[in-house]
Design an enzyme around this catalytic site. Structure first.
Site, PDB file in Angstrom:
ATOM      1  N   SER A  46       0.904   4.295   9.581  1.00  0.00           N
ATOM      2  CA  SER A  46       0.883   3.102   8.896  1.00  0.00           C
ATOM      3  C   SER A  46      -0.480   2.615   8.384  1.00  0.00           C
ATOM      4  CB  SER A  46       1.399   1.759  10.000  1.00  0.00           C
ATOM      5  OG  SER A  46       1.826   0.582   9.043  1.00  0.00           O
ATOM      6  N   GLU A  47      -0.532   2.333   7.109  1.00  0.00           N
ATOM      7  CA  GLU A  47      -1.822   2.409   6.402  1.00  0.00           C
ATOM      8  C   GLU A  47      -2.782   1.215   6.906  1.00  0.00           C
ATOM      9  OE1 GLU A  47       0.980   2.358   4.683  1.00  0.00           O
ATOM     10  OE2 GLU A  47       0.909   1.357   2.990  1.00  0.00           O
ATOM     11  N   ASN A  48      -2.155   0.296   7.378  1.00  0.00           N
ATOM     12  CA  ASN A  48      -3.101  -1.044   7.930  1.00  0.00           C
ATOM     13  C   ASN A  48      -3.829  -0.659   9.336  1.00  0.00           C
ATOM     14  OD1 ASN A  48      -0.339  -1.080   8.930  1.00  0.00           O
ATOM     15  ND2 ASN A  48      -0.850  -2.994   9.975  1.00  0.00           N
ATOM     16  N   SER A  88      -8.403   4.821   8.270  1.00  0.00           N
ATOM     17  CA  SER A  88      -6.845   4.894   7.699  1.00  0.00           C
ATOM     18  C   SER A  88      -6.942   5.627   6.352  1.00  0.00           C
ATOM     19  CB  SER A  88      -6.080   3.743   7.897  1.00  0.00           C
ATOM     20  OG  SER A  88      -4.700   3.737   7.266  1.00  0.00           O
TER      21      SER A  88
END
Lengths: 218, 235
Positions: A46-48, A88
């Site tokens: 998840s890119e967060n 990330s």
């Protein structure tokens, strides 16, 4: 019968491979997580700032410090790790993610993608989409075959502002599956039809040039 | 050595604000945002702020509070879709907006804080994002030049911190906070808990104290944007 949202997600899940690190976009792509085969180990990024996303929490497990990129509450797994946005996107832009499954407004026959902006309308932003398509090894698009007004979304060239140039490998629509040779010269190929959908129907609803290269049904 | 520990967000902000300043504000959505320092900025009355933040809060919470009072002149963000007041101000021309791809934004801040003037990335090549920027080919592929970002002030939120300014974040509330801590001329951190110096394991510190000028203990609502749950199957 065109594929439903869940059938689209199910078909997209067939692009997963054991050991893959995968980033799923918002909307139908998120549903792909429900169809990961039991005998397959897939790690969701998840890119967060999270690797190893678990299922949605039970009501008494909700943690406001633990969300996915769609800002939904989520859970961690024993294998999970957390990191900064810079780390990330080092994963994403550094080519460490095997597969990204995203939605689209338009895709061109050579693999250009438009999924972030409609001129004249309020633009919400591209979020991480431009980074994902630029850096992830394989990009799969899941979308309705036509827009709400019936206009084709698979085009010779995108009319909307681009998210990336020659970045799409595979397009799964509710009518069929198309393969794009983004790095080479082979024309876009129709490789699967949804049950009961005819080649004529697809031709009528597609502006992009493609050649049928249909596989035997799996 | 100057004491970095201050009693509250208002006193931490004292003497640091001026109209037209550039502020970096940590968080992803409403997760890991410096709630207390945003409120203190609102109370300070500072105007014409350029805010660098991945998102713009929601109506009535987070950066939405500074939009309500028209204290923000410009946002640099990757996604701002959750805020009606933002939309209204943007469409009426009151608010400027610069979109950056999320990874480019993170890297611009990381670079700015590390003294790196610019970097080349594949993100955005051939799109609106690359317009007016230098592109250059490396190993047969095109890359676009993006510049480092710095700010007059960065406000970040961590889980635990000590009087030296050492910070530890929690879960996905980390996000943009560590890079922003490095890229402000002054960085103020707000934390849930101040622990004695020496209590944090030096091997587990995410942001070393050198990057943090002032630190305060805050109180947090931690509003949830998309409460999503699954149901327990009947036993």
């Amino acid at each position: 019968m065109p594929w439903t949202r869940d059938q689209l997600a199910q078909r997209a899940a067939r692009e997963l491979r054991d050991g893959f690190y995968v980033n799923l976009g918002i909307g139908i792509p998120t549903l792909v997580a429900n169809y990961i085969p039991d005998d397959m180990e897939v790690t969701l990024q998840s890119e967060n700032g999270m690797l190893g996303m678990g299922p949605f929490p039970y009501d008494d497990e909700i943690d406001p410090d633990l969300i996915n990129a769609g800002k939904q509450t989520i859970t961690a797994l024993p294998k999970s790790s957390f990191f900064s946005s810079a780390d990330s996107f080092a994963m994403i832009r550094g080519g460490h993610i095997a597969l990204s499954i995203l939605g689209a407004m338009e895709v061109s026959e050579r693999g250009d993608l438009a999924n972030w902006m409609v001129p004249g309308k309020m633009v919400k932003g591209m979020g991480g989409a431009m980074d994902l398509v630029a850096g992830v090894k394989r990009v799969v698009i899941v979308m309705e075959h036509t827009a709400r007004d019936g206009a084709p979304k698979l085009l010779h060239a995108c009319s909307l502002p681009l998210t990336g140039v020659r970045v799409v490998d595979l397009v799964i629509t509710d009518l069929g599956v198309f393969e794009i040779d983004k790095a080479g010269d082979r024309p876009m190929a129709l490789i699967e039809l949804a049950d009961g959908v005819s080649l004529d129907e697809i031709r009528a609803k597609t502006e992009a040039a493609f050649e049928p290269r249909l596989r035997q049904a799996a | 050595m100057a004491d970095k520990l201050l009693p509250d967000a208002q006193s931490a902000l004292a003497g640091l604000t001026f109209d037209g300043m550039v502020v970096m504000s940590g968080g992803f959505g409403l997760c890991g945002i410096p709630e207390n320092l945003i409120l203190a900025l609102r109370e300070s009355g500072v105007k014409g702020i350029t805010v660098i933040s991945n998102n713009a809060g929601v109506d009535g919470f987070g950066l939405g509070l500074l939009l309500e009072t028209r204290q923000i002149a410009k946002m640099v963000s990757s996604y701002v879709g959750e805020n009606k007041e933002f939309e209204r101000q943007y469409l009426s021309g009151e608010l400027q907006l610069e979109f950056n791809p999320q990874g480019t934004l993170a890297e611009r801040i990381r670079a700015g804080g590390a003294g790196i003037a610019g970097f080349y990335t594949k993100t955005g090549v051939g799109t609106l994002v690359a317009e007016g920027k230098e592109t250059r080919s490396f190993h047969g592929e095109d890359y676009v030049l993006e510049t480092g970002l710095v700010a007059d002030l960065s406000i970040v939120k961590a889980w635990k911190g000590d009087a030296e300014g050492n910070l530890v974040y929690r879960k996905t509330a980390r996000n943009f906070n560590p890079m922003m801590a490095t890229a402000g001329k002054i960085c103020i951190a707000e934390v849930e808990e101040i622990v004695p110096v020496g209590a944090l394991d030096p091997d587990q510190i995410h942001t070393p104290g050198i990057f943090v000028d002032r630190i305060v203990k805050g109180s947090f609502e931690k509003r949830i944007e998309q409460r999503t749950v699954r149901k327990r199957e009947a036993a």
